[in-house]
Design an enzyme around this catalytic site. Structure first.
Site, PDB file in Angstrom:
ATOM      1  N   GLU A  69      37.385  44.209  35.627  1.00 15.55           N
ATOM      2  CA  GLU A  69      37.042  44.135  36.839  1.00 15.55           C
ATOM      3  C   GLU A  69      36.702  45.654  37.373  1.00 15.55           C
ATOM      4  O   GLU A  69      36.992  46.469  36.753  1.00 15.55           O
ATOM      5  CB  GLU A  69      38.260  43.520  37.682  1.00 15.55           C
ATOM      6  CG  GLU A  69      39.674  44.340  37.468  1.00 15.55           C
ATOM      7  CD  GLU A  69      39.938  44.641  38.941  1.00 15.55           C
ATOM      8  OE1 GLU A  69      39.367  45.109  40.006  1.00 15.55           O
ATOM      9  OE2 GLU A  69      41.411  44.456  39.196  1.00 15.55           O
TER      10      GLU A  69
ATOM     11  N   LYS B  12      50.650  43.965  41.597  1.00 17.29           N
ATOM     12  CA  LYS B  12      50.707  45.015  42.608  1.00 17.29           C
ATOM     13  C   LYS B  12      51.990  45.262  43.142  1.00 17.29           C
ATOM     14  O   LYS B  12      52.691  44.295  43.632  1.00 17.29           O
ATOM     15  CB  LYS B  12      49.703  44.894  43.967  1.00 17.29           C
ATOM     16  CG  LYS B  12      48.067  44.635  43.377  1.00 17.29           C
ATOM     17  CD  LYS B  12      47.253  44.697  44.211  1.00 17.29           C
ATOM     18  CE  LYS B  12      47.225  43.744  45.418  1.00 17.29           C
ATOM     19  NZ  LYS B  12      46.026  43.692  46.211  1.00 17.29           N
TER      20      LYS B  12
HETATM   21  N1  PSU Z   1      46.040  46.284  41.868  1.00 18.57           N
HETATM   22  C1  PSU Z   1      45.687  47.645  42.068  1.00 18.57           C
HETATM   23  N2  PSU Z   1      44.703  47.982  42.838  1.00 18.57           N
HETATM   24  C2  PSU Z   1      43.821  47.318  43.079  1.00 18.57           C
HETATM   25  C3  PSU Z   1      43.969  45.552  42.667  1.00 18.57           C
HETATM   26  C4  PSU Z   1      44.973  45.549  42.140  1.00 18.57           C
HETATM   27  O1  PSU Z   1      46.493  48.566  41.874  1.00 18.57           O
HETATM   28  O2  PSU Z   1      42.689  47.453  43.694  1.00 18.57           O
HETATM   29  C5  PSU Z   1      42.984  44.679  43.161  1.00 18.57           C
HETATM   30  C6  PSU Z   1      42.645  43.715  41.959  1.00 18.57           C
HETATM   31  O3  PSU Z   1      41.164  43.766  41.828  1.00 18.57           O
HETATM   32  C7  PSU Z   1      43.070  42.492  42.362  1.00 18.57           C
HETATM   33  C8  PSU Z   1      43.068  42.649  43.882  1.00 18.57           C
HETATM   34  O4  PSU Z   1      42.465  41.338  41.785  1.00 18.57           O
HETATM   35  O5  PSU Z   1      43.376  43.765  43.928  1.00 18.57           O
HETATM   36  C9  PSU Z   1      43.586  41.531  44.518  1.00 18.57           C
HETATM   37  O6  PSU Z   1      43.333  41.804  45.974  1.00 18.57           O
HETATM   38  P1  PSU Z   1      43.735  40.718  47.163  1.00 18.57           P
HETATM   39  O7  PSU Z   1      45.140  40.916  47.163  1.00 18.57           O
HETATM   40  O8  PSU Z   1      42.999  41.017  48.283  1.00 18.57           O
HETATM   41  O9  PSU Z   1      43.243  39.196  46.618  1.00 18.57           O
END
Ligand code: PSU
Ligand code: MN
Length: 329
Positions: free
Chosen positions: A26, A186
């Site tokens: 990703e 996260k």
């Molecule tokens: N974890 C991190 N940095 C990020 C992400 C996750 O430390 O940028 C990203 C990943 O791409 C994950 C996304 O799929 O955040 C999820 O975002 P959201 O909660 O907006 O769906």
């Protein structure tokens, strides 16, 4: 196979046609999760790690209106250059913000699965989250497959009132035995709720050489896992069972951040609490929340969190390569 909206790179087509190991990567973490120039070094490092164990990397992004699976180095550069410059980054990169090439100015959008058609129709550029990357893999006939990332999206701490639950969870629920290698979720999330939610959706979380859920930048989130493997061969067997039983969910293989760059939970929790409070005061929510919090924590931890983040991404890419290779041998 390549339609108006889809491009699969020649090297990915080639690897797929010979049934060779492929690892999708990703790019949200590159465009929105890390500062320039560390992000470019990490994006390249992840691809090198995948290749070093005999698999083909397939970084994913929307590039000028086309969903691309397998990026050229110039595209990794362009995505990385669009990110904010980190502390000390300008000197390291040998230039100020206005020295950037025109196409590198301004942040790329962050596309989750919901956003893909809108970005494509507008001819825009976007990095892909886990959910959008899994979708791209599906369109490129790479599901079930293997991908690597840092941390999964999930259930936010205020989800009861905000309804902020990542699309990642839904896409993981239907990934047909694809393997997603990461270092947990996260840390800004409600981690226990996210783990429960994955269980509800039939997503199997397996510890790689650990009995505890990793805490992303820390070795443990303090939650026990029920399943563990200790080698690529062992996970390959488990994945085979999962696929042959026709189970629809993904297998999330969680690997703790490498010991030497792991962080202690206490200072990290304190920095995160302050960052969350700052976000609340500034009214930052939704998709903008993660990039904001990561930047605040990076500053508060004087770059230690940045180092840990880069190291775990490269380690996860390598493990994903090993798993993909074990799956085809
Ligand atoms: N974890 C991190 N940095 C990020 C992400 C996750 O430390 O940028 C990203 C990943 O791409 C994950 C996304 O799929 O955040 C999820 O975002 P959201 O909660 O907006 O769906
Ligand atoms: Mn969200």
């Amino acid at each position: 196979m390549d339609a108006d909206w889809l491009d699969v790179s020649a090297s990915v087509v080639e690897a797929r046609s010979h049934a060779r190991a492929i690892v999708a990567l990703e790019t949200t973490v590159i465009a929105q999760g890390l500062p320039w120039p560390d992000n470019l070094e990490t994006a390249r490092g992840m691809e090198i790690a995948v290749r070093s164990v005999g698999a083909a990397p397939a970084s994913v992004a929307v590039v000028r209106g086309r969903l691309r699976i397998g990026l050229a180095d110039a595209e990794l550069f362009e995505i990385s250059r669009s990110a904010a410059t980190g502390p000390g980054g300008a000197a390291g990169a040998g230039g100020r913000d206005d020295d950037r090439p025109a196409e590198g100015r301004g942040r790329w959008a962050k596309a989750n699965r919901r956003d893909l058609a809108a970005v494509a129709a507008a001819g825009g550029c976007a990095a892909t989250t886990v959910s959008a990357t899994l979708w791209a893999m599906r369109r490129a006939a790479l599901v079930p497959g293997v991908m690597a990332t840092g941390g999964l999206g999930g259930v936010h701490r205020d989800a009861g009132s905000s309804f902020d639950v990542s699309t990642d969870l839904d896409e993981l629920a239907r990934a047909d035995g694809s393997v997603v290698v990461c270092s947990g979720m996260k840390s800004i999330l409600d981690v226990p709720a996210t783990l429960e939610s994955l269980e509800t959706r039939g997503v199997l979380v397996v510890g790689y050489r650990t009995d505890e859920l990793p805490g992303f930048l820390t070795r443990s989130a303090g939650l026990r896992l029920e399943h563990r493997v200790d080698s690529p061969a062992e996970i390959a067997r488990l994945v085979r069972a999962h696929r042959e039983l026709g189970l629809p969910g993904a297998i999330v293989l969680v690997q703790p951040v490498p010991e030497e760059s792991a962080m202690d939970p206490a200072p990290l929790d304190a920095a995160m609490a302050r960052a969350l409070e700052a976000a609340r005061r500034a009214g930052i929510a939704g998709k903008a929340l993660t990039p904001f919090l990561l930047e605040a924590v990076r500053e508060a931890t004087e770059g230690r969190s940045l180092r840990a983040n880069c190291e775990l991404l490269i380690a996860n890419a390598r493990l994903a390569g090993e798993v993909a290779t074990a799956m085809v041998s």
